[in-house]
Each structure stands twice: as C-alpha cells, then as structure tokens.
Design an enzyme around this catalytic site. Structure first.
Site, PDB file in Angstrom:
ATOM      1  N   TYR A  55       0.854  -1.201   0.000  1.00 42.00           N
ATOM      2  CA  TYR A  55       0.000   0.000   0.000  1.00 42.00           C
ATOM      3  C   TYR A  55       0.883   1.242   0.000  1.00 42.00           C
ATOM      4  O   TYR A  55       1.904   1.271   0.692  1.00 42.00           O
ATOM      5  CB  TYR A  55      -0.892   0.027   1.249  1.00 42.00           C
ATOM      6  CG  TYR A  55      -2.331  -0.299   0.928  1.00 42.00           C
ATOM      7  CD1 TYR A  55      -3.045   0.485   0.034  1.00 42.00           C
ATOM      8  CD2 TYR A  55      -2.975  -1.399   1.505  1.00 42.00           C
ATOM      9  CE1 TYR A  55      -4.353   0.185  -0.278  1.00 42.00           C
ATOM     10  CE2 TYR A  55      -4.285  -1.707   1.197  1.00 42.00           C
ATOM     11  CZ  TYR A  55      -4.972  -0.899   0.303  1.00 42.00           C
ATOM     12  OH  TYR A  55      -6.268  -1.181  -0.017  1.00 42.00           O
ATOM     13  N   GLU A  57      -0.531   4.928  -0.205  1.00 45.49           N
ATOM     14  CA  GLU A  57      -1.311   6.166  -0.379  1.00 45.49           C
ATOM     15  C   GLU A  57      -0.368   7.366  -0.315  1.00 45.49           C
ATOM     16  O   GLU A  57       0.526   7.421   0.543  1.00 45.49           O
ATOM     17  CB  GLU A  57      -2.357   6.302   0.727  1.00 45.49           C
ATOM     18  CG  GLU A  57      -3.535   5.365   0.570  1.00 45.49           C
ATOM     19  CD  GLU A  57      -3.356   4.065   1.310  1.00 45.49           C
ATOM     20  OE1 GLU A  57      -2.187   3.690   1.585  1.00 45.49           O
ATOM     21  OE2 GLU A  57      -4.373   3.429   1.616  1.00 45.49           O
ATOM     22  N   ASP A 201      -8.162  13.076 -24.424  1.00 45.64           N
ATOM     23  CA  ASP A 201      -8.146  11.683 -23.953  1.00 45.64           C
ATOM     24  C   ASP A 201      -7.532  10.870 -25.086  1.00 45.64           C
ATOM     25  O   ASP A 201      -8.174  10.642 -26.116  1.00 45.64           O
ATOM     26  CB  ASP A 201      -9.583  11.258 -23.659  1.00 45.64           C
ATOM     27  CG  ASP A 201      -9.690   9.794 -23.261  1.00 45.64           C
ATOM     28  OD1 ASP A 201      -8.710   9.046 -23.451  1.00 45.64           O
ATOM     29  OD2 ASP A 201     -10.768   9.392 -22.772  1.00 45.64           O
ATOM     30  N   THR A 227      -5.447   5.511 -21.138  1.00 43.12           N
ATOM     31  CA  THR A 227      -5.217   4.190 -20.576  1.00 43.12           C
ATOM     32  C   THR A 227      -3.795   3.807 -20.969  1.00 43.12           C
ATOM     33  O   THR A 227      -3.153   4.497 -21.766  1.00 43.12           O
ATOM     34  CB  THR A 227      -6.189   3.146 -21.155  1.00 43.12           C
ATOM     35  OG1 THR A 227      -6.159   3.244 -22.578  1.00 43.12           O
ATOM     36  CG2 THR A 227      -7.602   3.354 -20.651  1.00 43.12           C
ATOM     37  N   LYS A 230      -3.711  -0.020 -24.434  1.00 38.23           N
ATOM     38  CA  LYS A 230      -4.203  -0.133 -25.815  1.00 38.23           C
ATOM     39  C   LYS A 230      -2.984  -0.096 -26.759  1.00 38.23           C
ATOM     40  O   LYS A 230      -2.160  -0.995 -26.686  1.00 38.23           O
ATOM     41  CB  LYS A 230      -5.228   0.979 -26.083  1.00 38.23           C
ATOM     42  CG  LYS A 230      -6.471   0.831 -25.169  1.00 38.23           C
ATOM     43  CD  LYS A 230      -7.549   1.824 -25.514  1.00 38.23           C
ATOM     44  CE  LYS A 230      -8.835   1.556 -24.755  1.00 38.23           C
ATOM     45  NZ  LYS A 230      -9.004   2.322 -23.523  1.00 38.23           N
ATOM     46  N   ARG A 236      -3.087  -3.085 -17.768  1.00 36.27           N
ATOM     47  CA  ARG A 236      -4.330  -2.356 -17.546  1.00 36.27           C
ATOM     48  C   ARG A 236      -4.023  -1.220 -16.589  1.00 36.27           C
ATOM     49  O   ARG A 236      -3.495  -1.458 -15.494  1.00 36.27           O
ATOM     50  CB  ARG A 236      -5.388  -3.263 -16.893  1.00 36.27           C
ATOM     51  CG  ARG A 236      -5.815  -4.458 -17.730  1.00 36.27           C
ATOM     52  CD  ARG A 236      -6.434  -4.078 -19.031  1.00 36.27           C
ATOM     53  NE  ARG A 236      -7.676  -3.365 -18.847  1.00 36.27           N
ATOM     54  CZ  ARG A 236      -8.814  -3.647 -19.491  1.00 36.27           C
ATOM     55  NH1 ARG A 236      -8.850  -4.652 -20.355  1.00 36.27           N
ATOM     56  NH2 ARG A 236      -9.904  -2.953 -19.293  1.00 36.27           N
TER      57      ARG A 236
HETATM   58  N1  DSN Z   1     -13.617  -0.067 -23.966  1.00 33.27           N
HETATM   59  C1  DSN Z   1     -12.798   0.873 -24.663  1.00 33.27           C
HETATM   60  C2  DSN Z   1     -12.877   0.711 -26.129  1.00 33.27           C
HETATM   61  O1  DSN Z   1     -13.153  -0.386 -26.572  1.00 33.27           O
HETATM   62  O2  DSN Z   1     -12.668   1.657 -26.864  1.00 33.27           O
HETATM   63  C3  DSN Z   1     -13.081   2.284 -24.288  1.00 33.27           C
HETATM   64  O3  DSN Z   1     -13.071   2.426 -22.923  1.00 33.27           O
END
Ligand code: DSN
Length: 415
Positions: A55, A57, A201, A227, A230, A236
């Site tokens: 942890y 914080e 974003d 994120t 991707k 993640r």
């Molecule tokens: N789930 C993602 C996507 O497929 O674009 C977006 O959060």
C-alpha cells in the site's frame, strides 16, 4: 510440461483451467478489438510482482505508511519515463484506468454542475466525455458535439458554436471509434476562444502519439488522459499528463479525492512498458499498426465496403454495413464463430440503435503485435467478407475458423 501459471494450477484448478482456455483463445483467434493488445511477458510478469502486496497512499516522499523505499523509486521512474516519452511537464501514473483518470481530470478542473463539452458516444466519443448514462453526463451540464454528416470528420464549426454558446469549463477531445487524426491545434484555438480548458483523452492513440506518428496534444492541452493497455501495449491502467500549473490539482484529485492506494504492480508494469516504448522497435511496431490498418482499409474498399470517412489515419477502421443488409452484431457474431473477434459499433448517424448498430470496429494493434503484416491483413479482410456472406452457415464458418487457427498458430504464442 510446466506452465508459467503452475502455482495457480496447484491452488485453484478452476481458475487455471479458465486461464488456459483464455490463453488458447488469445493464441488461436484474430483479435481485432481496437482497444485491445498483447502486453509483453515482461509487462505481464511485472503485473504479477510483489508490488501487488504494498500500500502506498500518497506520492513519492510523502506517504502515509512506511516501507516505501522501493515503491518511491518505482513511481518516480514511471513518472520520469512518462514525462520523457510524451514530453509532458507532469505525469501522474496512479489512475486505475481511463475512466478513473477522466473522473480525476474533471475533479481537478471543474465543480459539480459545471458545463463540459465532449464528442458524443454515437459519433465515436467515450462514455466519460459527457454521455448521459455516465457520471460525466449526470454530474455536469454536459453538451456533445458530433461529426459532420457529409465528411464524418469532427464538426469543428459545431464545436466552436457550442463552445461559444455554452462556455464549457472543459472541452474534451479524443475518441474510441474515430479513424482519423484528432485536430488538436484547431480544438485548442476553439478552447482558447471560449475560455475553456482543453483536455485530450488519448487512450486509443497513446502508442501512436508516443512514437510520433499521431500529432501530440501534450504541447497545447491543459490535461491529457490515457489508458496504458491499448496501442501503448502496457498493463491495464491509466495515466494523466498535465501542465505544471495543474499538477497540484491533478495529484489531489487522484489521491485522496478519487482513489486510495495506487496499484503498484500496475505501476511497475507501466514502467516496463514505457521502457519498451522507448526502444526503436516500438516505432517500427507503430508504423506497422498504421500500415496494417491501411492495408485492411484498402482491401475492404476493393471488396465494395463503405468505411466511415472512407479510410483511416490511425489504428482502426469502421466498417459501415448499413447498405449490406446485415446488422453489425450479426456480422460480429458470425466472425467470432470463425475466431475473428471484433465489436459491433455505431456509425455516425446510425439508423439502427446502439444495441444493434450498423458498424464493425476493427483495430490492428493486437494482430500487429503478433507479427502479422499487410498480406495477412488482406487475408483477414477476405475472411471477414466471407464470414458476412456465409453468416447463417455454421459449417462454412467452421471451415474458415480452421484456416484462421492455422494462420494464428503459424505466428507462435504471443507471450
Ligand atoms: N472499452 C474501450 C474501447 O473499446 O474503446 C473504451 O473504454
């Protein structure tokens, strides 16, 4: 034969069985969901490291619990690498994922009830950009812009009109299903004219931005969220980049306002992913992502399909099946029977509803990670075309699946 998940097998055969089946699925299928990828084994192993036990914080040098000697070094390393690779003034690497990162961005920049302006979900935006069923549509006075009907590109005139009329605190750009470059410069001018913060974003495109293959919003946006799993090919997780002037507000918004302890195993894995992203072969990978998306787009056009905007600048394409007399979901289900996994998606001005949209979203990040190239992309487009044509014939779909599995296996195991 030993398996890297043997300890799981010993303790919990049920979970092990599911892990193995998911491994087989990921190895033997063509994964075209534009937001998915294959993280490297190094990234996955860092995710499974002892940092999951800690942890922390707070922030490096200012924690609430002891035992932070290595955690602080780790988080500082991730911050430095994120700043370096994106050229950002500040980075917060603690967000649990993209939606929390956006929640934290709003928390930092807005008060409840403030006006925000983002791209509508049916036009390629994201739930957290002010869509009505999301917190962002409920806790803010959210307005949505669209793409132009004729060009299917972001309607900058509408963005400007809404921005000047509604005077949003935040103008959000970035998308989940938009196959073209985001015009950050033009959006920045509009935000400035309207007195709004510009937020980008870049969840979908962060790998392309890191590689310099998509214009970067970092120089002009107040805040950039993403994120990390991707196109960036990390674990993640989420990431917020911002100007120095927003550092305090962003850090406070992440902790203690919206989150507790960071997931340090994900931070460790992000560190590894950012190191991978700084290597020359990451640039080659991202170039191949684009070349593959283009090759697939070209083949679909040859096959007589309509693509939203007529093509792609990035890692994804949107196939519009409106004039094909087949619903997106029916096509996606048929494709899955042949181990080709995508998602049905709305197209701009869709005549069908969101649960039964007219499009298929196709992304090339995962297949490119496996080493597939432009000839495989053409083959995949042909298989998709065949799946759509024989969608009611399970035997024919199964025959395509055999070919798909054979091709997938020829590229080995992706971890
Ligand atoms: N789930 C993602 C996507 O497929 O674009 C977006 O959060």
């Amino acid at each position: 034969m030993s398996h890297w998940m043997d300890p799981v097998k010993e303790i919990d055969p049920d979970v092990f069985d599911l892990i193995q089946k998911e491994e087989d699925r990921q190895r033997d299928s063509i994964r075209l969901i534009a937001s998915e990828n294959y993280a490297s084994k190094a990234v996955m192993q860092a995710t499974a490291s002892v940092f999951t036990n800690k942890y922390a914080e707070g922030y490096p040098g200012k924690r609430y619990y002891l035992g932070q000697e290595f955690v602080d070094k780790l988080e500082n390393l991730a911050i430095d690498r994120a700043k370096d690779i994106f050229g950002a003034e500040h980075a917060n690497v603690q967000p649990y994922s993209g939606s929390p990162a956006n929640l934290e961005m709003y928390y930092a920049l807005c008060e409840p009830g403030d006006t925000i302006l983002g791209m509508g979900l049916p036009h390629g935006g994201h739930l957290t950009h002010g869509w009505k069923v999301n917190f962002s549509g409920r806790f803010f006075d959210a307005h949505q812009y669209s793409v132009k009907k004729e060009t299917e590109r972001i309607d900058l005139e509408e963005v400007r009109r809404l921005a000047l009329e509604k005077r949003p605190k935040v103008l959000v750009c970035g998308a989940s299903a938009y196959p073209r470059f985001i015009p950050f410069d033009e959006l920045k001018s509009i935000a400035d004219e309207a007195g709004a913060y510009l937020v980008a974003d870049i969840a979908h495109i962060s790998g392309l931005v890191a590689a310099g293959l998509h214009p970067s919003p970092v120089p002009m946006a107040d805040v950039v969220t993403s994120t990390t799993h991707k196109t960036l090919r990390g674990p993640r997780g989420g990431l917020i980049l911002c100007k120095k002037k927003h550092k305090k507000a962003i850090d406070r918004a992440v902790f203690p306002a919206c989150q507790g302890g960071p997931h340090l195993n994900a931070v460790a894995a992000l560190c590894v992913a950012l190191k991978e992203a700084a290597q020359p072969d990451f640039l080659t990978y991202q170039k191949n992502v684009l070349a593959n998306a283009n090759a697939m787009a070209e083949r679909f056009l040859e096959l007589g399909y309509r693509l939203v905007t007529g093509g792609t600048d990035n890692h994804l394409l949107l196939l519009d099946l409106t004039d094909k007399d087949v619903e997106g979901k029916v096509a996606a289900v048929a494709m899955e029977k042949a181990n080709i996994v995508s998602n049905a998606n709305s197209v701009p001005y869709d005549t069908r509803g969101p649960f039964n949209p007219s499009g298929i979203r196709i992304g090339t990040p995962a297949v490119t990670t496996r080493g597939m190239g432009t000839s495989e992309m053409k083959q995949i487009a042909d298989w998709i075309h065949a799946c759509i044509n024989v969608r009611e014939d399970d035997a024919k779909l199964s025959a395509i699946k055999n070919e798909v599995v054979e091709m997938c296996r020829s590229f080995g195991t992706p971890w």
